[in-house]
Design a protein around this motif. Structure first.
Motif, mmCIF file in Angstrom:
data_model
loop_
_atom_site.group_PDB
_atom_site.id
_atom_site.type_symbol
_atom_site.label_atom_id
_atom_site.label_comp_id
_atom_site.label_asym_id
_atom_site.label_seq_id
_atom_site.Cartn_x
_atom_site.Cartn_y
_atom_site.Cartn_z
ATOM 1 N N ARG A 1 0.832 -1.217 0.000
ATOM 2 C CA ARG A 1 0.000 0.000 0.000
ATOM 3 C C ARG A 1 0.864 1.264 0.000
ATOM 4 N N VAL A 2 1.887 1.299 0.855
ATOM 5 C CA VAL A 2 2.713 2.512 0.931
ATOM 6 C C VAL A 2 3.527 2.706 -0.343
ATOM 7 N N ALA A 3 3.743 1.615 -1.109
ATOM 8 C CA ALA A 3 4.531 1.721 -2.333
ATOM 9 C C ALA A 3 3.715 2.153 -3.543
ATOM 10 N N LEU A 4 2.383 2.125 -3.436
ATOM 11 C CA LEU A 4 1.534 2.456 -4.583
ATOM 12 C C LEU A 4 1.865 3.827 -5.144
ATOM 13 N N LYS A 5 1.834 3.940 -6.467
ATOM 14 C CA LYS A 5 2.112 5.212 -7.123
ATOM 15 C C LYS A 5 0.900 6.123 -6.964
ATOM 16 N N LYS A 6 1.035 7.071 -6.042
ATOM 17 C CA LYS A 6 -0.051 7.997 -5.751
ATOM 18 C C LYS A 6 0.538 9.389 -5.559
ATOM 19 N N LEU B 1 6.690 -2.929 -8.446
ATOM 20 C CA LEU B 1 5.575 -2.983 -9.389
ATOM 21 C C LEU B 1 4.479 -1.996 -9.010
ATOM 22 N N ALA B 2 4.320 -1.756 -7.701
ATOM 23 C CA ALA B 2 3.309 -0.804 -7.231
ATOM 24 C C ALA B 2 3.602 0.611 -7.719
ATOM 25 N N GLN B 3 4.871 0.869 -8.070
ATOM 26 C CA GLN B 3 5.257 2.185 -8.594
ATOM 27 C C GLN B 3 5.002 2.294 -10.099
ATOM 28 N N ALA C 1 -0.921 13.292 2.039
ATOM 29 C CA ALA C 1 -0.680 12.514 3.255
ATOM 30 C C ALA C 1 -1.849 12.622 4.220
ATOM 31 N N ILE C 2 -2.410 13.841 4.356
ATOM 32 C CA ILE C 2 -3.538 14.064 5.265
ATOM 33 C C ILE C 2 -4.767 13.289 4.778
ATOM 34 N N LEU C 3 -4.974 13.293 3.464
ATOM 35 C CA LEU C 3 -6.161 12.666 2.888
ATOM 36 C C LEU C 3 -5.948 11.191 2.552
ATOM 37 N N ASP C 4 -4.748 10.680 2.886
ATOM 38 C CA ASP C 4 -4.404 9.317 2.477
ATOM 39 C C ASP C 4 -5.421 8.299 2.982
ATOM 40 N N ARG C 5 -5.990 7.579 2.049
ATOM 41 C CA ARG C 5 -6.879 6.492 2.414
ATOM 42 C C ARG C 5 -6.815 5.444 1.301
ATOM 43 N N THR C 6 -7.073 4.226 1.678
ATOM 44 C CA THR C 6 -6.991 3.128 0.722
ATOM 45 C C THR C 6 -8.329 2.975 0.012
#
Length: 246
Positions: A103-108, A162-164, A115-120
């Motif tokens: 999840r933390v590696a996902l390209k976002k 791959l998440a990137q 960061a404040i709005l980070d949600r999965t």
């Protein structure tokens, strides 16, 4: 096949030692390439140059259809452009689950607001599940990364790359320290990835390189000594003298 990465006439010297000497290298997409050579041949420095960690003294490094110069980009910009690197020792967040590592590696979007709005999101969860299946860890999403086997940690780190969403994967000695079963899984994984990505594997293990069944580039003293199938380069007397014969 057009080039995705094109390194042309690159040289770099450290304290009087020429680590890379007029090196030229290119790879298209999709393609698998193994890079072999003795210690000190320039394999790590080559990857350092491609990822922006080391700046060459001369030469050019071009990327993508438009031939953008990587030499004008930072390490972060190069990563965002689609070049991912996996080091020999896996670097995962050991206290986090496999799912959280992916999840933390996902390209976002990055930054304070993101960061404040980070949600999965559901899309994130679907992508995490897809990657976990691809790397063979679908049954370990809730497992803490620290208790994975060495091979599983290697696969998780490939999953984090791959998440990137990279186009080019640089993978350093992926088979080191693995069991026979893990090596077979790693071979299959890399070959699958090479169907849709450019994959460069730096490796010392000739049996592993043989299993990859791809084009091989032999480096020696910072330059390309030979290139072709493994059988072709192993039959080259110069390669035998400087590397295989030792």
């Amino acid at each position: 096949m057009s080039s995705l990465l094109e390194v042309q006439g690159v040289s770099v010297t450290f304290d009087g030692f020429r680590a890379i000497n007029n090196l030229s290298f290119q790879i298209g997409m999709p393609e698998m390439r193994a890079v072999i050579g003795p210690n000190g041949a320039g394999k790590t420095t080559f990857m350092d140059i491609v990822t922006g960690k080391t700046r060459p003294d001369t030469g050019s490094v071009r990327w993508g259809d438009l031939g953008h110069s990587l030499l004008s980009m930072s390490e972060a910009q190069i990563a965002q452009a689609g070049i991912g690197r996996k080091f020999q020792r896996p670097t995962v967040f050991e206290d986090q689950s496999v799912q959280d590592n992916l999840r933390v590696a996902l390209k976002k979007p990055r930054g304070p607001i993101a960061a404040i709005l980070d949600r999965t999101t559901d899309t994130d969860r679907a992508r995490i599940s897809e990657i976990a299946g691809e790397i063979g860890l679908a049954d370990h999403l809730s497992t803490r990364a620290g208790i994975l086997s060495h091979g599983q940690k290697q696969w998780l780190e490939i999953g984090m790359l791959l998440a990137q969403d990279p186009k080019l994967l640089l993978v350093d000695e992926p088979a080191a320290g693995m069991t026979t079963e893990e090596r077979e899984h790693t071979t299959a994984l890399l070959k699958r990835l090479a169907e849709t990505h450019a994959v460069v594997v730096v490796e010392h293990d000739m049996e592993f390189v043989r299993r990859l069944d791809c084009r091989v580039t032999v480096l020696h003293e910072g330059a390309v000594l030979a290139e072709g199938s493994l059988e072709h380069v192993m039959a080259d007397g110069r390669v035998v003298d400087v590397y295989l014969g030792r």
